[in-house]
Design an enzyme around this catalytic site. Structure first.
Site, PDB file in Angstrom:
ATOM      1  N   HIS A   1     138.596 117.837  -9.139  1.00 38.69           N
ATOM      2  CA  HIS A   1     139.613 118.598  -8.420  1.00 38.69           C
ATOM      3  C   HIS A   1     138.997 119.836  -7.772  1.00 38.69           C
ATOM      4  O   HIS A   1     139.349 120.208  -6.652  1.00 38.69           O
ATOM      5  CB  HIS A   1     140.727 119.039  -9.372  1.00 38.69           C
ATOM      6  CG  HIS A   1     141.488 117.921 -10.004  1.00 38.69           C
ATOM      7  ND1 HIS A   1     141.375 117.600 -11.335  1.00 38.69           N
ATOM      8  CD2 HIS A   1     142.366 117.030  -9.477  1.00 38.69           C
ATOM      9  CE1 HIS A   1     142.163 116.578 -11.615  1.00 38.69           C
ATOM     10  NE2 HIS A   1     142.773 116.218 -10.501  1.00 38.69           N
TER      11      HIS A   1
ATOM     12  N   GLU B   1     138.000 110.017  -3.072  1.00 40.43           N
ATOM     13  CA  GLU B   1     137.821 108.577  -2.895  1.00 40.43           C
ATOM     14  C   GLU B   1     137.798 107.808  -4.213  1.00 40.43           C
ATOM     15  O   GLU B   1     137.738 106.585  -4.189  1.00 40.43           O
ATOM     16  CB  GLU B   1     136.536 108.299  -2.116  1.00 40.43           C
ATOM     17  CG  GLU B   1     136.627 108.690  -0.648  1.00 40.43           C
ATOM     18  CD  GLU B   1     135.435 108.226   0.165  1.00 40.43           C
ATOM     19  OE1 GLU B   1     134.322 108.114  -0.406  1.00 40.43           O
ATOM     20  OE2 GLU B   1     135.609 107.967   1.371  1.00 40.43           O
TER      21      GLU B   1
ATOM     22  N   LEU C   1     134.588 111.516 -12.468  1.00 40.89           N
ATOM     23  CA  LEU C   1     135.425 112.511 -13.113  1.00 40.89           C
ATOM     24  C   LEU C   1     136.889 112.093 -13.058  1.00 40.89           C
ATOM     25  O   LEU C   1     137.387 111.638 -12.033  1.00 40.89           O
ATOM     26  CB  LEU C   1     135.239 113.863 -12.435  1.00 40.89           C
ATOM     27  CG  LEU C   1     133.882 114.527 -12.692  1.00 40.89           C
ATOM     28  CD1 LEU C   1     133.698 115.734 -11.780  1.00 40.89           C
ATOM     29  CD2 LEU C   1     133.751 114.941 -14.145  1.00 40.89           C
TER      30      LEU C   1
ATOM     31  N   GLN D   1     155.365 107.101 -10.894  1.00 39.63           N
ATOM     32  CA  GLN D   1     154.194 106.260 -10.606  1.00 39.63           C
ATOM     33  C   GLN D   1     153.538 105.716 -11.862  1.00 39.63           C
ATOM     34  O   GLN D   1     152.471 105.103 -11.791  1.00 39.63           O
ATOM     35  CB  GLN D   1     153.178 107.024  -9.757  1.00 39.63           C
ATOM     36  CG  GLN D   1     152.464 108.161 -10.433  1.00 39.63           C
ATOM     37  CD  GLN D   1     151.637 108.973  -9.450  1.00 39.63           C
ATOM     38  OE1 GLN D   1     152.196 109.721  -8.628  1.00 39.63           O
ATOM     39  NE2 GLN D   1     150.317 108.845  -9.504  1.00 39.63           N
TER      40      GLN D   1
END
Length: 281
Positions: A35, A149, A185, A59
């Site tokens: 992040h 990504e 990560l 979700q």
């Protein structure tokens, strides 16, 4: 930096940013260096950056996954402040999906990009993601939004519906951030036992081998080979490995079927589900 938890507080904070290019980094909290890489880039490219911290219930198709997802707002606040963001927005479910509205009922055109990969394995996940992302876009009104990504399919779907809905937001793709040992990560990494954490880098080591297989064996054999490599570690169990057309996300059967190929996978370490992907060409 301002921490705001209600829509009214956010509106007051947003008015102070009207003359700036606003970058937005949506997150589900439990922030880490992945992040941080998004936030740093947004801070470098924008006049002001908003980070959201919201674990979105729509979700999660697995209720246990939602309930156990790490929530550490106090840590996240200090983390975001150190990176130079202007606002950390940590709304309630009631603010994102107010009673009497249909935000949590909307069904989105995802361009068929949800038919593969995570889509059939996590029913409703991408529609729920679209619900919260469009809702946050509506509230934050960013000029640019930053996504990693690692969630490659999610990123492709966001790019599609932003175009399709004419939202006028620039979606910025950012590379996967990895630990020194190669593990992608993820907030879920905090749920790994020490033994599972030691085993998890084997995923990246294994999928990298696919680049040596291009043109030397059929695509199906390469998928089988990578799966076997991952499962060679007794603490890991592959859910799927796919080699896909990077544009349509459709699995390919031949190396020359598409100009751009990517390997995507999901692997379990105990009950913790880890995803990863690499560009092949």
């Amino acid at each position: 930096m301002k921490l705001v938890k209600t829509l009214a507080e956010f509106e007051s904070a947003r008015k102070l940013l009207e003359d700036k290019t606003v970058g937005f980094v949506p997150t589900m909290g439990a922030l880490h260096e992945g992040h941080a890489s998004l936030i740093r880039r947004a801070v470098a490219e924008c006049g002001a950056v908003v980070v959201s911290d919201f674990v979105n219930p729509t979700q999660f198709n697995n209720k246990d996954d939602f309930n156990t997802y790490p929530r550490v707002l106090e840590q996240d606040c200090a983390f975001v402040e150190s990176l130079g963001a202007a606002v950390l927005f940590a709304p309630s479910v009631e603010d994102i999906y107010p009673a009497g509205t249909d935000y949590d009922k909307k069904v989105f055109d995802l361009g068929g990009l949800d038919r593969y990969g995570e889509g059939p394995r996590r029913p409703g996940h991408f529609n729920g993601m679209a619900q919260v992302v469009t809702r946050l876009f509506e509230i934050v009104r960013p000029d640019r939004a930053y996504f990693g990504e690692k969630d490659f399919q999610q990123l492709a779907i966001i790019e599609y519906f932003v175009r399709n809905l004419g939202l006028g937001i620039k979606i910025v793709r950012c590379p996967i951030a990895r630990e020194a040992d190669g593990l992608a990560l993820s907030s879920r990494n905090k749920l790994l036992s020490p033994e599972q954490r030691a085993a998890a880098p084997h995923i990246y080591e294994s999928i990298l081998k696919v680049r040596e297989m291009v043109g030397r064996m059929p695509v199906g054999k390469a998928v089988e080979s990578v799966t076997s490599l991952i499962d060679g570690n007794s603490l890991l169990k592959t859910e799927y490995v796919e080699i896909i057309n990077s544009l349509t996300l459709r699995p390919v059967t031949d190396w020359d079927e598409a100009e751009h190929l990517r390997l995507t996978c999901a692997v379990y370490a105990g009950h913790v589900r880890l995803i990863d992907n690499i560009e092949i060409k």
